[in-house]
Scaffold this motif. Structure first.
Motif: not given
Length: 391
Positions: A49, A64, A66-67, A242, A253, A255-256, A259, A325
């Protein structure tokens, strides 16, 4: 008449998350860079990752990210049942596929139906390698073992032979059409020829991050057999973020958040881990904060300037815990160790003589801020342990 109460959504999600912990005990054929032991599939997933994130400037606009990160978080979960299959050992592809499909049935079947189907679809997309995101994620996964070997200070002849064949005729050759710059860098670095300085800076950061796999935490893995390390912990809380996003206190968010979880412990490479139930004196916190800032200066400073600043911004946002987030991410980070301590009959609670009141103050209030539904669920499960062992 069956009077069993069906499991709640949270019960199903936590059953999946706790089962996922077993990925930390699946050993791969390659070693971590300091050659002290073999890598496990959970920490490999985290490191893949990280590679996907730092080499993202090479990705085309239709990818994408995030995906991609979701794929790499999930991609090796089936190895809990099916095991790892090293590229230099012959396997029957049909048999492996059948084993992995059965593993996916069981593991994703632990989740609520809709979520389990969504996660399985992400894994199947990764395996099929047809979409831009899946091709990018697969390319990272294919090149990561070679980069791991190249980054190790001590080179092993057998391992270099495997990497050479992989880059010449193995699955890594598929990456030439997907990430030509990363393939070219990997090949040049392997051969010892000059490399692009920007790519080298990204790679140097990735190599430094490998040391997170040797930072031990106070909390054990769920079976209590050993301490968890901060690399595999970072993967696990990415999976938590997730999985539990529908319990966030407000719109976030996702995806944020993932991360943030990917990066949140990176400073421990230099600063070490500070157990939440350990060094809690007024003097300890400022000293640890200073050590972490110094570590952030060095580690994020290894990357090209704009890229390092962007990743440091994510880490600082998490640390400040002011945005919705970041509050969610902080809650997830606090929730995961509690369930590990419970599963291992006390874990670090025994080490630090923790009371339920202290757990409530140090952990519960933070979990409740970002994911209010989680703490009542968790507290109800840990209370009997404290009553039996701290009564």
């Amino acid at each position: 008449m069956n009077t069993d109460t069906p499991p709640t959504r949270l019960e199903q999600q936590f059953a999946f998350l706790m089962e996922a912990d077993d990925l930390k005990s699946v050993l791969r054929a390659n070693q971590i860079m300091d050659r002290s032991r073999f890598e496990n599939s959970a920490e490999h997933s985290w490191h893949a990752c990280l590679a996907a994130l730092i080499f993202a400037p090479l990705a085309t606009d239709d990818i994408d990210l995030d995906r991609v990160l979701a794929m790499l978080v999930l991609h090796d979960l089936v190895e809990i049942d099916a095991g790892d299959h090293p590229i230099h050992i012959s396997h029957d592809p049909a048999s492996v596929a059948a084993l992995e499909a059965a593993a996916a049935d069981r593991l994703y079947g632990l989740l609520p139906a809709g979520q389990g189907a969504a996660f399985r679809a992400i894994w199947e997309e990764f395996e099929a390698m047809q979409t831009p995101a899946a091709r990018y994620a697969k390319a990272i996964d294919f090149l990561a073992p070679a980069l791991q070997c190249i980054g190790a200070p001590v080179q092993l002849d057998e391992e270099r032979g495997i990497v050479e064949r992989n880059l010449r005729e193995g699955r890594a050759t598929k990456t030439k059409a997907i990430l030509p710059d990363l393939y070219a860098f990997t090949k040049a670095a392997f051969e010892g020829t000059p490399t692009d300085p920007v790519m080298q800076a990204r790679f140097d950061y990735w190599c430094e991050a490998d040391r997170l796999k040797s930072v031990l935490r106070a909390t054990p893995i769920r079976d209590g057999s050993r301490p968890e390390n901060s690399g595999e912990h970072s993967w696990h809380v990415m999976l938590y973020a997730l999985t539990l996003v529908d319990h966030a206190h407000t719109e976030i968010d996702p995806g944020r958040a993932i991360r943030m979880m990917l990066l949140h412990d990176i400073v421990e490479v230099d600063a070490g881990d500070t157990p939440i139930h350990g060094a809690i004196t007024p003097e300890a916190h400022p000293a640890q904060e200073a050590a972490e800032i110094k570590a952030a200066d060095r580690l994020f400073g290894l990357l090209p300037a704009g890229e390092g600043a962007a990743l440091r911004g994510l880490w600082e946002e998490f640390e400040a815990a002011q945005t919705p987030t970041a509050l969610y991410a902080k809650s997830i980070d606090r929730a995961q160790p509690v369930l590990h301590n419970l599963a291992s009959d006390g874990g670090s609670w025994r080490t630090y003589d923790v009371t339920l009141e202290q757990l409530e103050e140090r952990v519960g209030t933070k979990v409740a801020r970002g994911a209010p539904a989680l703490w009542p669920y968790i507290r109800a499960r840990v209370t009997p342990w404290f009553e039996a062992n701290r009564g």
